[in-house]
Design a protein around this motif. Structure first.
Motif, short mmCIF file in Angstrom:
data_model
loop_
_atom_site.label_atom_id
_atom_site.label_comp_id
_atom_site.label_asym_id
_atom_site.label_seq_id
_atom_site.Cartn_x
_atom_site.Cartn_y
_atom_site.Cartn_z
N LEU A 28 0.81 -1.21 0.00
CA LEU A 28 0.00 0.00 0.00
C LEU A 28 0.84 1.26 0.00
O LEU A 28 1.92 1.30 0.59
CB LEU A 28 -0.91 0.01 1.24
N GLY A 29 0.30 2.30 -0.64
CA GLY A 29 0.92 3.63 -0.63
C GLY A 29 0.01 4.59 0.11
O GLY A 29 -1.20 4.61 -0.12
N PHE A 30 0.58 5.40 0.99
CA PHE A 30 -0.16 6.35 1.83
C PHE A 30 0.18 7.75 1.36
O PHE A 30 1.35 8.11 1.29
CB PHE A 30 0.23 6.16 3.30
N ARG A 31 -0.86 8.54 1.05
CA ARG A 31 -0.60 9.84 0.42
C ARG A 31 -1.61 10.89 0.88
O ARG A 31 -2.61 10.59 1.52
CB ARG A 31 -0.65 9.69 -1.09
N ASN A 32 -1.29 12.13 0.47
CA ASN A 32 -2.22 13.23 0.67
C ASN A 32 -3.40 13.06 -0.28
O ASN A 32 -3.32 12.34 -1.28
CB ASN A 32 -1.50 14.56 0.40
N TRP A 33 -4.48 13.73 0.03
CA TRP A 33 -5.69 13.67 -0.77
C TRP A 33 -5.60 14.59 -1.98
O TRP A 33 -4.96 15.64 -1.91
CB TRP A 33 -6.89 14.05 0.10
N THR A 34 -6.26 14.20 -3.08
CA THR A 34 -6.32 15.03 -4.28
C THR A 34 -7.79 15.20 -4.67
O THR A 34 -8.65 14.43 -4.22
CB THR A 34 -5.57 14.39 -5.45
N PRO A 35 -8.09 16.18 -5.53
CA PRO A 35 -9.47 16.34 -6.00
C PRO A 35 -10.02 15.09 -6.69
O PRO A 35 -11.22 14.84 -6.65
CB PRO A 35 -9.38 17.52 -6.98
N ASN A 36 -9.15 14.28 -7.27
CA ASN A 36 -9.58 13.05 -7.94
C ASN A 36 -10.13 12.00 -6.98
O ASN A 36 -10.76 11.04 -7.40
CB ASN A 36 -8.44 12.44 -8.74
N ASP A 37 -9.90 12.18 -5.68
CA ASP A 37 -10.38 11.21 -4.69
C ASP A 37 -11.83 11.45 -4.29
O ASP A 37 -12.44 10.57 -3.68
CB ASP A 37 -9.50 11.26 -3.42
N LEU A 38 -12.38 12.61 -4.63
CA LEU A 38 -13.73 12.96 -4.18
C LEU A 38 -14.78 11.97 -4.68
O LEU A 38 -15.58 11.47 -3.89
CB LEU A 38 -14.10 14.39 -4.61
N GLU A 39 -14.80 11.67 -5.95
CA GLU A 39 -15.84 10.78 -6.49
C GLU A 39 -15.72 9.35 -5.95
O GLU A 39 -16.72 8.79 -5.50
CB GLU A 39 -15.85 10.80 -8.02
N PRO A 40 -14.52 8.73 -5.98
CA PRO A 40 -14.47 7.36 -5.45
C PRO A 40 -14.76 7.27 -3.95
O PRO A 40 -15.37 6.31 -3.49
CB PRO A 40 -13.06 6.87 -5.78
N LEU A 41 -14.35 8.31 -3.18
CA LEU A 41 -14.66 8.28 -1.75
C LEU A 41 -16.15 8.49 -1.51
O LEU A 41 -16.74 7.83 -0.66
CB LEU A 41 -13.83 9.32 -0.98
N THR A 42 -16.77 9.38 -2.29
CA THR A 42 -18.21 9.59 -2.17
C THR A 42 -18.96 8.29 -2.48
O THR A 42 -19.89 7.91 -1.77
CB THR A 42 -18.68 10.72 -3.11
N GLU A 43 -18.53 7.60 -3.53
CA GLU A 43 -19.15 6.32 -3.89
C GLU A 43 -19.00 5.30 -2.77
O GLU A 43 -19.94 4.60 -2.39
CB GLU A 43 -18.52 5.79 -5.18
N MET A 44 -17.79 5.22 -2.20
CA MET A 44 -17.55 4.28 -1.10
C MET A 44 -18.40 4.64 0.12
O MET A 44 -18.94 3.76 0.78
CB MET A 44 -16.05 4.32 -0.74
N ASN A 45 -18.54 5.94 0.40
CA ASN A 45 -19.32 6.40 1.54
C ASN A 45 -20.82 6.15 1.37
O ASN A 45 -21.57 6.31 2.33
CB ASN A 45 -19.09 7.90 1.79
#
Length: 188
Positions: free
Chosen positions: A11-28
């Motif tokens: 696994l890679g651990f990183r800062n958040w980017t705008p591209n993470d909004l949609e997949p995190l919203t879907e997961m939530n």
């Protein structure tokens, strides 16, 4: 290509980017992922969470990190550390937590990632104690807490879950830096 703050084996651990909004919203919005939460965060809630994590990373050097599988660069959720303020006897404490998309469950990612975050918290940031909280009925998270060497401190009524009778009773776990050293190096 993402720049990782640190990595575990897979696994890679990183800062958040705008591209993470949609997949995190879907997961939530996945019923099973959010089974032990009082509500499903909206897209706006998710955006605010990402902004809050970015600010915590700047302020503290840690947050609930965005996590990718290294081989595929697939975003799978978050694992990390966050300051919390809801315990009366601990006005500010550092919590380790995780939320991963369902397709990655039962592959050891939460445990692997949590161990890497403990190491980062203790040996890079210099934390002395890390806590974790989960509703008593969330046996999967409690299992991860035990697997990473945490010890149960107590059960308490979570002040932010007073409207959720099934979730209000939570377990508080902790691990000390010294315990983590013993966990990693049993011969010492």
């Amino acid at each position: 290509m993402h720049s990782y703050i640190f990595q575990s084996h897979r696994l890679g651990f990183r800062n958040w980017t705008p591209n993470d909004l949609e997949p995190l919203t879907e997961m939530n919005n996945d019923d099973e992922v959010m089974e032990f939460f009082p509500f499903k965060p909206s897209r706006d809630d998710t955006k605010e969470f990402i902004l809050r994590m970015q600010k915590q990373l700047i302020k503290n050097g840690f947050c609930y990190f965005a996590v990718d599988i290294l081989t595929s660069k697939e975003f799978i959720g978050f694992i990390g550390l966050s300051e919390q303020t809801y315990l009366k006897d601990k006005p500010v404490f550092v919590d380790i937590g995780w939320r991963l998309k369902k397709s990655t469950w039962n592959q050891g990612y939460a445990t692997e990632g949590a161990k890497a975050c403990l190491d980062y918290g203790f040996y890079t940031i210099g934390l002395k104690t890390i806590y974790s909280v989960a509703p008593e009925i969330n046996l999967k998270s409690v299992s991860v807490m035990k697997k990473i060497g945490m010890q149960k401190v107590r059960t308490f009524d979570h002040p932010k879950l007073t409207d959720s009778p099934d979730l209000i009773s939570c377990d508080l776990y902790q691990i000390e830096k010294d315990g983590a050293i013993q966990r990693q190096n049993p011969s010492h």
